[in-house]
Scaffold this motif. Structure first.
Motif, mmCIF file in Angstrom:
data_model
loop_
_atom_site.group_PDB
_atom_site.id
_atom_site.type_symbol
_atom_site.label_atom_id
_atom_site.label_comp_id
_atom_site.label_asym_id
_atom_site.label_seq_id
_atom_site.Cartn_x
_atom_site.Cartn_y
_atom_site.Cartn_z
ATOM 1 N N LEU A 25 0.836 -1.201 0.000
ATOM 2 C CA LEU A 25 0.000 0.000 0.000
ATOM 3 C C LEU A 25 0.870 1.250 0.000
ATOM 4 O O LEU A 25 0.620 2.191 -0.765
ATOM 5 C CB LEU A 25 -0.943 0.017 1.207
ATOM 6 N N ASN A 26 1.877 1.280 0.842
ATOM 7 C CA ASN A 26 2.743 2.460 0.916
ATOM 8 C C ASN A 26 3.456 2.729 -0.407
ATOM 9 O O ASN A 26 3.587 3.882 -0.831
ATOM 10 C CB ASN A 26 3.736 2.329 2.061
ATOM 11 N N LEU A 27 3.887 1.677 -1.083
ATOM 12 C CA LEU A 27 4.513 1.851 -2.400
ATOM 13 C C LEU A 27 3.513 2.425 -3.402
ATOM 14 O O LEU A 27 3.836 3.351 -4.155
ATOM 15 C CB LEU A 27 5.062 0.513 -2.906
ATOM 16 N N ALA A 28 2.311 1.868 -3.423
ATOM 17 C CA ALA A 28 1.281 2.340 -4.351
ATOM 18 C C ALA A 28 0.890 3.786 -4.039
ATOM 19 O O ALA A 28 0.733 4.614 -4.953
ATOM 20 C CB ALA A 28 0.055 1.423 -4.290
ATOM 21 N N THR A 88 -5.310 -0.637 -1.194
ATOM 22 C CA THR A 88 -4.285 -0.718 -2.235
ATOM 23 C C THR A 88 -4.929 -0.809 -3.608
ATOM 24 O O THR A 88 -4.509 -0.125 -4.553
ATOM 25 C CB THR A 88 -3.354 -1.926 -1.989
ATOM 26 N N GLU A 89 -5.950 -1.632 -3.733
ATOM 27 C CA GLU A 89 -6.663 -1.739 -5.014
ATOM 28 C C GLU A 89 -7.260 -0.394 -5.416
ATOM 29 O O GLU A 89 -7.234 -0.017 -6.591
ATOM 30 C CB GLU A 89 -7.745 -2.808 -4.935
ATOM 31 N N ASN A 95 -4.667 5.533 -9.614
ATOM 32 C CA ASN A 95 -3.416 5.770 -10.310
ATOM 33 C C ASN A 95 -3.496 5.407 -11.788
ATOM 34 O O ASN A 95 -2.932 6.093 -12.638
ATOM 35 C CB ASN A 95 -2.286 4.987 -9.640
ATOM 36 N N THR A 96 -4.208 4.327 -12.101
ATOM 37 C CA THR A 96 -4.178 3.807 -13.472
ATOM 38 C C THR A 96 -5.536 3.769 -14.172
ATOM 39 O O THR A 96 -5.590 3.624 -15.393
ATOM 40 C CB THR A 96 -3.638 2.366 -13.480
ATOM 41 N N GLY A 97 -6.600 3.841 -13.401
ATOM 42 C CA GLY A 97 -7.932 3.683 -13.990
ATOM 43 C C GLY A 97 -8.292 2.224 -14.214
ATOM 44 O O GLY A 97 -9.364 1.909 -14.732
ATOM 45 N N ILE A 98 -7.403 1.332 -13.808
ATOM 46 C CA ILE A 98 -7.648 -0.103 -13.975
ATOM 47 C C ILE A 98 -8.085 -0.669 -12.634
ATOM 48 O O ILE A 98 -7.437 -0.462 -11.613
ATOM 49 C CB ILE A 98 -6.380 -0.828 -14.464
#
Length: 169
Positions: A25-28, A88-89, A95-98
């Motif tokens: 989560l922190n990375l994302a 995280t999801e 971030n990506t829209g995915i």
């Protein structure tokens, strides 16, 4: 209270799972934060503060509900892990829209089965649930998070709110 070695091992495993999920989560989160304008970064920080308060209160509730049982630690760490994975999801979606595919599939299927095919009726019921919830932290988190979803992935605000209700832990 007797706690077996197996219970202790399961609790340690649940804690390790959470710690791993928290690192991811922190990375994302950090990746997303580097891509935001200062104003959107402020919204992200506010959403995260509200989400952290919601997560802590929810998982403390899981702990309190089973305390003083031997598995109380397992319940709390598992709760923390599941909520962290869901966040995280959400961060990856922003971030990506995915992502959010399960919700959008449900948004296509459920109304045909229960709402005479009216998608708006289904989302309206979910947003009504949101408006009746009294959890201040979760409510504030959803508002800030959906502000980002509207700006970042051009998601309709009512769909975002409905999605948050749909996925809520």
């Amino acid at each position: 209270m007797f706690t077996s070695n197996v219970t202790k091992e399961l609790e340690a495993c649940a804690r390790e799972n959470f710690e791993y999920s928290d690192r991811i989560l922190n990375l994302a989160y950090n990746d997303l934060a580097t891509k935001l304008s200062p104003a959107d970064k402020g919204v992200l920080v506010q959403a995260e503060k509200e989400w952290l308060a919601y997560k802590d209160a929810t998982c403390q509730g899981a702990y309190d509900a089973t305390s003083p049982g031997a598995e109380v630690g397992i319940d709390k760490w598992t709760c923390l892990d599941q909520i962290t994975r869901a966040r995280t999801e959400e961060i990856q979606y922003l971030n990506t829209g995915i992502g959010a595919l399960g919700f959008y599939k449900a948004l296509d299927i459920v109304p045909t089965l229960y709402e005479n095919g009216l998608r708006e009726k289904f989302t309206s019921k979910l947003t009504d649930i949101f408006s009746k919830k009294e959890d201040k932290n979760w409510h504030s988190y959803v508002e800030a998070n959906c502000k980002l979803a509207v700006a970042r992935v051009h998601e309709d605000k009512s769909d975002c709110i409905a999605r948050q209700v749909f996925y809520r832990y």
